[in-house]
Motif scaffolding. Sequence first.
Motif, short mmCIF file in Angstrom:
data_model
loop_
_atom_site.label_atom_id
_atom_site.label_comp_id
_atom_site.label_asym_id
_atom_site.label_seq_id
_atom_site.Cartn_x
_atom_site.Cartn_y
_atom_site.Cartn_z
N CYS A 167 -5.48 1.90 -1.65
CA CYS A 167 -5.16 0.77 -1.11
C CYS A 167 -6.17 -0.02 -1.13
N GLY A 168 -7.03 0.27 -2.25
CA GLY A 168 -8.36 -1.33 -1.32
C GLY A 168 -8.99 -1.13 -1.15
N SER A 177 -6.10 -3.47 -4.24
CA SER A 177 -6.69 -2.20 -4.99
C SER A 177 -6.55 -2.27 -5.99
N TYR A 234 1.57 1.90 -3.57
CA TYR A 234 0.69 1.68 -4.36
C TYR A 234 0.49 3.70 -5.08
N GLN A 273 0.99 -1.29 -0.37
CA GLN A 273 -0.01 0.09 0.13
C GLN A 273 0.81 1.17 -0.28
#
Length: 437
Positions: A110-111, A186, A38, A35
Amino acid sequence: MKIPFTNIHLKAERLQRVQVSTVNDAVISYMGGDQKAYIKQGYKKNSNVYSVINWIVKKAAMTHWQLFEIVDGEKQIVYKHPLLDLMNRPNPTQGKAEFIESMLGFKLLCGESFVYQISPDNGVNMGVPQELWTIAPPLMSVGFDAFGIPKKYEVQAGSRKTEIPADKVIYMKYWNPDSNSKRGMSPIEAGRRVITQSNDSYTASMKLLQNLGAQGILSVDDDVEMTQEQIDALETKYAQKYGGPENYGRIIVSGAKMGWTQIGLPATDLELIESQKMSLRDICNLYNLSSQLFNDSDNKTYSNMKEAKRSGISDVVIPEMELIADEFNRWLVPHFEKQDGKEYMLEMDKGIFTELKEDEQMLATILTNSWWLTPNEKRQRMGLGKLDIDGMDDIFAPTSIIPIGFDATLEKAYSTSYTPKELKETLKQLKLNGSQS
């Protein structure tokens, strides 16, 4: 022979042998798969990722929340309530728009997204959230049970760890098919290669721009040996006099016969520009948006842009905010229902988006001609609540509509001018004679 712009002598064969680099079987390196990567290598480093996510969250931040009370299965709009106050002022440092930006932005990047509910431990509002805070997913660790249900949350800021009870966190995430991970997936994870290629393409373009031309091999027709120190000095001197944007177009003057062997390619031959276009489109596909929204000149027309905006709102922004509203209805709203002894539903007002006004006008036209619906039913189809006013639950049929098999005598009675009293008596008489009214 002496090189004209320096005091160095060289031998062409040796220079060529030193300058040419070998091509190794290098392993392709992707951006990080966590993350933090990302955020840093995706959102903060790639302009396309930033633009796409920023477009979504800015539109979503316009959301106007609506609260409905459910009475006998029907929705009645509530205009003033502490829950609405909380949604519009979630915490002392953020307003509604900034809160939505951070909450949805983390999820897109980050989903997953974490919202921490702060509520009093005693008093009349005991257990009822009074503040909402977003927590950055990279700082959060989640403890799951055997069925994948979160049981514990832990926030790490620096060396300090803080545990948060599971019932205090609203956990929103995308589906992750990886059985080894219970965390959200993500969209960037699926696009790591695309974003890596996009970053590398921009880096290559920047290097080409700074060097202003392809690199090659400089040689002279002379049989003079050259040491490594002389080669290094030559490269430094050449870079100082002819490298960089400020020397663009400068002519090299030489008093010796020299040769140039090109071993690089310009940006057009490398197709870096076309690669950047394709990367933009691929990144847009990750988030279900059209590249026309981000200056894709090949597809940018007024009609395409108009349709792209409408599609972005209806296919991306609204579904994302409806998912968030579902989680709020599941985790947040029950606290207020328990306190008030009522049933509520939180929704977003879709009518705030100007991009959908044409669709709204079309729906309004259809509902206007749908006489078989009551005014309250029409309001509900427009996303509005019912009104408790006389006539709002009645059907208003046009007087020109006549049922099949309508009795001619009754038709004449309706079409003839009567006083109310005369019409009542006529209809009564027709009913006695067996006519259907």
